[in-house]
Design a protein around this motif. Structure first.
Motif, PDB file in Angstrom:
ATOM      1  N   VAL A 215     -39.558 -19.651 -22.382  1.00 36.87           N
ATOM      2  CA  VAL A 215     -38.975 -18.573 -22.826  1.00 36.87           C
ATOM      3  C   VAL A 215     -39.122 -17.739 -24.064  1.00 36.87           C
ATOM      4  O   VAL A 215     -39.274 -18.837 -25.275  1.00 36.87           O
ATOM      5  CB  VAL A 215     -37.649 -19.787 -23.481  1.00 36.87           C
ATOM      6  N   LEU A 218     -38.829 -18.488 -28.501  1.00 39.65           N
ATOM      7  CA  LEU A 218     -38.041 -19.967 -28.567  1.00 39.65           C
ATOM      8  C   LEU A 218     -38.526 -20.909 -29.810  1.00 39.65           C
ATOM      9  O   LEU A 218     -39.729 -20.642 -30.327  1.00 39.65           O
ATOM     10  CB  LEU A 218     -38.308 -20.843 -27.569  1.00 39.65           C
ATOM     11  N   SER A 262     -28.878 -15.070 -31.001  1.00 36.47           N
ATOM     12  CA  SER A 262     -29.379 -14.149 -30.086  1.00 36.47           C
ATOM     13  C   SER A 262     -31.193 -15.263 -29.949  1.00 36.47           C
ATOM     14  O   SER A 262     -31.201 -15.072 -28.710  1.00 36.47           O
ATOM     15  CB  SER A 262     -28.830 -12.805 -30.138  1.00 36.47           C
ATOM     16  N   THR A 263     -31.240 -15.366 -30.976  1.00 35.85           N
ATOM     17  CA  THR A 263     -32.930 -15.880 -30.839  1.00 35.85           C
ATOM     18  C   THR A 263     -32.665 -17.777 -29.977  1.00 35.85           C
ATOM     19  O   THR A 263     -32.198 -18.336 -30.448  1.00 35.85           O
ATOM     20  CB  THR A 263     -32.997 -16.224 -32.022  1.00 35.85           C
ATOM     21  N   PRO A 264     -33.108 -17.598 -29.193  1.00 36.20           N
ATOM     22  CA  PRO A 264     -33.569 -19.145 -27.969  1.00 36.20           C
ATOM     23  C   PRO A 264     -34.383 -20.377 -29.020  1.00 36.20           C
ATOM     24  O   PRO A 264     -34.786 -19.849 -29.434  1.00 36.20           O
ATOM     25  CB  PRO A 264     -34.105 -18.395 -27.134  1.00 36.20           C
ATOM     26  N   LYS A 265     -32.904 -21.006 -29.102  1.00 38.24           N
ATOM     27  CA  LYS A 265     -33.477 -22.164 -29.986  1.00 38.24           C
ATOM     28  C   LYS A 265     -33.133 -23.527 -29.475  1.00 38.24           C
ATOM     29  O   LYS A 265     -32.409 -24.062 -28.566  1.00 38.24           O
ATOM     30  CB  LYS A 265     -32.676 -22.711 -30.993  1.00 38.24           C
ATOM     31  N   ALA A 294     -28.144 -23.191 -29.634  1.00 39.81           N
ATOM     32  CA  ALA A 294     -29.151 -24.204 -29.392  1.00 39.81           C
ATOM     33  C   ALA A 294     -28.916 -24.711 -27.744  1.00 39.81           C
ATOM     34  O   ALA A 294     -28.062 -24.979 -28.296  1.00 39.81           O
ATOM     35  CB  ALA A 294     -29.635 -25.350 -30.684  1.00 39.81           C
TER      36      ALA A 294
END
Length: 561
Positions: A215, A218, A262-265, A294
């Motif tokens: 990802v 991430l 929008s940032t993958p967490k 998240a």
């Protein structure tokens, strides 16, 4: 070639055996047009000196770059013979120094010879069979490793299918036992799919590392008390990480706010933290995850079998009544805490009495892990007998509420007895009884004294499992630790504290307290199990939990399109 150099060369040819072999007097002038360093490298003396000089200059223990000429290419084939000119690295010395460090700081680990007796649980014998002790620190929380139904299923499977699985699923295929076990796990956690690993350490490492590697960008948020397997998985993820203070959700939110939605967490945490017995607020973490976009990764290793009406863990326990009424079926509306958790990992080696680990999640996530995780793809499958036994254990405990209740009642009895004696138990709302000692040497002495004088086995827990200065004895009652055995334990612990003059609650109070022991104004959490829940019987469970027929998971074999 200058006259001076020619004179030196001529003298060298006369006196140096290498020069006599390599260069004739007639060929001296040809050296002027050749690669002189390349020829020099062929000399066992000069070549060795040149190699060492190059390595020192560059800081890399390698040969100098090969010359581009034909002579240079030949020279590159000559490797300095370090085997006869340098001493070897002292590996044994390194190992000895590292072990000595652990002996000095008292974190060196001693393993006791403990042979648990299936017919006499919780008794075990040491090296000699007549030297028996009572085990008080096993993670076989429900004693299902000795359950006759589980053992019988394992024996029958062993006779029919042999000892091993024959390899990885990719090589040997899988079998009906793997299919049944993964269906049982998915049903337990009410997820679409499940995947079995050789251990939960491997499962945690495999899942977290793969997410980080696959990802892009991430960011992982990890509780500071997470298990070593999760820490290693996050390290192998090779991505951005933030560690938040244990169960500090205000700090967790501050960290989440640093990134756009929008940032993958991913938030990684446990339900029950095994060394202190503290419990995460899963509902609150799920709310934060939904607010900031998240995924949630929940390790229920020390909770499966022990919490919830069917033993699915603390996530199930949050909505106890809803799950009790629904039984094995999904709670209508899909809004329970267990529904909101994206992935749940657990073990087959503690409450379920066998060995192995697993992850339960959506069908798409499980299929992705099955297809990409090296920790699954390249590891030999669990033996058929182990998987059959684990599936039977899950089925058995699902409909035996009294196992969880007895474990809780015996834990409560021990905790109350310790409190009356002033023995410092780190307060928590779970089934763990951590007796604080605060010194590694004294913790080891206390463990030895319990064993040698009182025939009670409780392992000392030292660094790095717990922080320095918080060393402890970790006691874990089971359904078989009845009140009479608990009274023997309480007398023994009281005696050890007197003999070693270990600090009691009042002593920690005078020092300002630590970890909730003797801390002014500390408010203990209520036990997860309420009195009402403890008063229920197996008859209060939905009949559909008894021997349900489960469909094979399509994802276990691969989804056809």
């Amino acid at each position: 070639m200058s006259k001076v150099m020619e004179s030196i060369a001529r003298q060298s040819v006369k006196t140096c055996p290498f020069m006599q072999r390599a260069v004739s007097l007639r060929g001296l002038k040809r050296l002027h047009n050749s690669n002189l360093p390349a020829v020099a490298r062929q000399c066992p003396i000069v070549g060795h000196a040149m190699t060492r000089a190059y390595a020192t200059a560059t800081g890399t223990p390698r040969e100098a770059p090969a010359a581009s000429t034909k002579a240079g290419r030949n020279a590159n084939e000559i490797v300095a013979n370090h085997a006869t000119q340098e001493s070897t690295f002292d590996f044994d010395g390194l190992f000895e120094r590292e072990i000595d460090k652990k002996r000095v700081d008292k974190s060196y680990r001693f393993f006791n010879n403990i042979n648990r007796l299936a017919k006499e649980f919780p008794r075990a014998h040491r090296e000699l069979e007549d030297d028996k002790v009572t085990v008080w620190c096993s993670n076989d929380y429900l004693a299902l490793s000795k359950n006759q139904q589980v053992v019988d299923v394992m024996k029958k499977t062993l006779d029919s299918y042999g000892a091993g699985a024959g390899g990885t699923r990719n090589i040997a295929g899988h079998n009906r036992h793997a299919l049944k076990l993964e269906a049982e796990i998915a049903a337990l956690h009410k997820k679409e799919g499940a995947l079995v690993f050789s251990s939960c350490y491997v499962a945690n490492d495999a899942v977290l590392s793969l997410l980080g590697q696959k990802v892009k960008d991430l960011v992982i948020f990890s509780d500071e008390l997470n298990h070593a397997s999760m820490i290693m998985g996050i390290k192998h993820a090779q991505t951005t990480k933030h560690i938040f203070r244990h169960n500090d959700y205000a700090q967790l939110e501050e960290l989440l706010q640093m990134y756009p939605k929008s940032t993958p967490k991913l938030i990684a945490f446990e339900s029950v933290y095994s060394m202190a017995g503290s419990v995460a607020d899963i509902d609150k973490i799920c709310s934060l995850a939904e607010k900031y976009g998240a995924l949630t990764f929940l390790d229920e290793v020390h909770a499966v079998g022990l919490y919830g009406p069917h033993g699915a863990g603390v996530a199930e326990h949050h909505d106890f009544e809803s799950h009790r009424i629904a039984g094995i079926e999904t709670v209508p509306g899909g809004s329970t805490v267990m529904d909101r958790v994206d992935m749940i990992t657990g073990t087959l080696g503690k409450s379920f009495g066998t060995v192995g680990g697993y992850v339960a999640a959506s069908q798409k996530l499980i299929d992705w892990l099955r297809s990409y995780a090296p920790g699954f793809i390249f590891t030999t499958s669990l033996p058929p007998s182990v998987m059959a036994g684990a599936a039977e254990a899950i089925r058995f405990q699902r409909s035996h509420l009294e196992l969880r209740q007895l474990q809780q009642l015996h834990t409560g009895y021990v905790k109350r007895g310790m409190k009356e004696l002033g023995i410092p138990v780190i307060p928590n709302p779970s089934h763990i009884v951590p007796v604080l000692v605060g010194n590694p040497d004294l913790a080891k002495q206390a463990s030895d004294l319990l064993m040698d004088k009182h025939k009670i086995y409780v392992q000392a827990i030292n660094f790095p499992t717990v922080s320095r200065g918080t060393e402890r004895l970790r006691i874990t009652p089971t359904p078989g630790h009845t009140d009479d055995l608990s009274d023997i334990l309480l007398d023994a612990v009281d005696d050890v504290f007197k003999e070693l003059q270990l600090p009691r609650v009042k002593d920690w109070e005078s020092q300002g307290g630590i970890l909730g022991v003797g801390e002014p104004g500390f408010v203990e959490q209520s036990n997860l199990w309420t009195e009402e829940q403890l008063s229920l019987t197996n008859e209060h469970l939905n009949p559909n939990v008894r021997d349900p027929i489960l469909d094979q998971l399509e994802v276990s074999s691969g989804i056809k399109v």
